[in-house]
Scaffold this motif. Structure first.
Motif, short mmCIF file in Angstrom:
data_model
loop_
_atom_site.label_atom_id
_atom_site.label_comp_id
_atom_site.label_asym_id
_atom_site.label_seq_id
_atom_site.Cartn_x
_atom_site.Cartn_y
_atom_site.Cartn_z
N GLY A 1 0.83 -1.20 0.00
CA GLY A 1 0.00 0.00 0.00
C GLY A 1 0.86 1.25 0.00
O GLY A 1 1.85 1.32 0.72
N VAL A 2 0.48 2.21 -0.81
CA VAL A 2 1.22 3.46 -0.94
C VAL A 2 0.50 4.59 -0.22
O VAL A 2 1.10 5.30 0.59
CB VAL A 2 1.41 3.81 -2.42
N ALA A 3 -0.79 4.74 -0.50
CA ALA A 3 -1.57 5.82 0.10
C ALA A 3 -3.04 5.49 0.01
O ALA A 3 -3.47 4.81 -0.92
CB ALA A 3 -1.28 7.15 -0.60
N ALA A 4 -3.81 5.97 0.99
CA ALA A 4 -5.25 5.73 1.01
C ALA A 4 -5.97 6.98 1.46
O ALA A 4 -5.42 7.80 2.21
CB ALA A 4 -5.58 4.57 1.94
N ILE A 5 -7.21 7.12 1.01
CA ILE A 5 -8.04 8.24 1.43
C ILE A 5 -9.45 7.71 1.69
O ILE A 5 -9.99 6.95 0.89
CB ILE A 5 -8.04 9.36 0.37
N ASP A 6 -10.02 8.11 2.81
CA ASP A 6 -11.34 7.66 3.21
C ASP A 6 -12.30 8.84 3.13
O ASP A 6 -12.18 9.79 3.90
CB ASP A 6 -11.28 7.12 4.64
N ALA A 7 -13.25 8.77 2.21
CA ALA A 7 -14.19 9.86 2.01
C ALA A 7 -15.11 10.04 3.21
O ALA A 7 -15.66 11.13 3.41
CB ALA A 7 -15.03 9.59 0.76
N ARG A 8 -15.30 9.05 4.02
CA ARG A 8 -16.20 9.13 5.17
C ARG A 8 -15.65 10.06 6.24
O ARG A 8 -16.42 10.69 6.97
CB ARG A 8 -16.43 7.73 5.74
N SER A 9 -14.31 10.15 6.32
CA SER A 9 -13.69 10.98 7.35
C SER A 9 -12.80 12.07 6.78
O SER A 9 -12.43 13.01 7.49
CB SER A 9 -12.85 10.10 8.28
N GLY A 10 -12.43 11.90 5.52
CA GLY A 10 -11.48 12.82 4.90
C GLY A 10 -10.05 12.49 5.27
O GLY A 10 -9.12 13.18 4.83
N ALA A 11 -9.86 11.44 6.02
CA ALA A 11 -8.52 11.08 6.48
C ALA A 11 -7.71 10.42 5.37
O ALA A 11 -8.25 9.79 4.46
CB ALA A 11 -8.61 10.15 7.67
N THR A 12 -6.41 10.58 5.47
CA THR A 12 -5.48 9.94 4.54
C THR A 12 -4.40 9.21 5.34
O THR A 12 -4.19 9.47 6.52
CB THR A 12 -4.81 10.96 3.61
N ASN A 13 -3.73 8.31 4.65
CA ASN A 13 -2.60 7.61 5.26
C ASN A 13 -1.60 7.29 4.16
O ASN A 13 -1.98 7.06 3.01
CB ASN A 13 -3.04 6.33 5.96
N TYR A 14 -0.33 7.28 4.53
CA TYR A 14 0.73 7.03 3.57
C TYR A 14 1.72 6.01 4.12
O TYR A 14 1.96 5.93 5.33
CB TYR A 14 1.51 8.33 3.27
N ALA A 15 2.31 5.26 3.21
CA ALA A 15 3.43 4.41 3.59
C ALA A 15 4.60 5.31 3.98
O ALA A 15 4.78 6.40 3.42
CB ALA A 15 3.82 3.51 2.42
N ASP A 16 5.38 4.85 4.94
CA ASP A 16 6.52 5.65 5.40
C ASP A 16 7.47 6.00 4.25
O ASP A 16 8.06 7.08 4.24
CB ASP A 16 7.29 4.89 6.48
N SER A 17 7.58 5.11 3.29
CA SER A 17 8.53 5.30 2.20
C SER A 17 8.15 6.43 1.25
O SER A 17 8.99 6.91 0.49
CB SER A 17 8.67 4.00 1.40
N VAL A 18 6.88 6.88 1.30
CA VAL A 18 6.45 7.93 0.37
C VAL A 18 5.93 9.17 1.08
O VAL A 18 5.66 10.19 0.43
CB VAL A 18 5.36 7.41 -0.59
N ARG A 19 5.79 9.09 2.38
CA ARG A 19 5.22 10.22 3.12
C ARG A 19 6.09 11.46 2.92
O ARG A 19 7.31 11.42 3.02
CB ARG A 19 5.11 9.89 4.61
N GLY A 20 5.43 12.57 2.60
CA GLY A 20 6.15 13.81 2.35
C GLY A 20 6.51 14.02 0.89
O GLY A 20 6.86 15.13 0.48
N ARG A 21 6.41 12.97 0.09
CA ARG A 21 6.72 13.07 -1.35
C ARG A 21 5.47 12.86 -2.20
O ARG A 21 5.35 13.46 -3.28
CB ARG A 21 7.78 12.03 -1.74
N PHE A 22 4.58 12.00 -1.76
CA PHE A 22 3.37 11.68 -2.52
C PHE A 22 2.15 12.30 -1.84
O PHE A 22 2.11 12.41 -0.61
CB PHE A 22 3.15 10.17 -2.58
#
Length: 125
Positions: free
Chosen positions: A47-68
């Protein structure tokens, strides 16, 4: 059946940028959570990144956080992934996924029910 179709992949030099797009056939409860995954040859899908429309929250893999950056345009039924400062280790097939799993932000593939065919990203040094 939800249809997903990734585009925007290509070849770029290290330090460059790409923007992936994934129009979906619907933006409903079945696609409440959307994500990008990638798989390099000989490696497991991650997994690289996810976004949940129900909360607006996002999450990123450590390897891409800050770049993607992941985003979704609900008016266009489209998911995006802006990739900056690309590295050779980002080279992989990138897949768009959609689902409604409660834990989808944890970036586990089992949380997603629908998958696109993938778009290749190649980063050269």
């Amino acid at each position: 059946q939800v249809l997903l179709a990734e585009s925007g992949g290509g070849s770029v030099q290290a330090g460059g940028s790409l923007r992936l797009s994934c129009p979906a056939s619907e933006f409903t409860s079945r696609t409440a959570c959307m994500a990008w995954f990638r798989q390099a040859p000989g490696k497991e899908r991650e997994g690289v990144a996810a976004i949940d429309a129900r909360s607006g929250a996002t999450n990123y893999a450590d390897s891409v956080r800050g770049r993607f950056t992941i985003s979704r345009d609900n008016a266009k039924n489209t998911l995006y992934l802006q990739m900056n400062s690309l590295k050779p280790e980002d080279t992989a097939m990138y897949y768009c996924a959609a689902g409604s799993g409660f834990w989808c932000l944890r970036l586990g593939p089992s949380e997603y029910d629908y998958w696109g065919q993938g778009t290749q990203v190649t980063v050269s040094s």
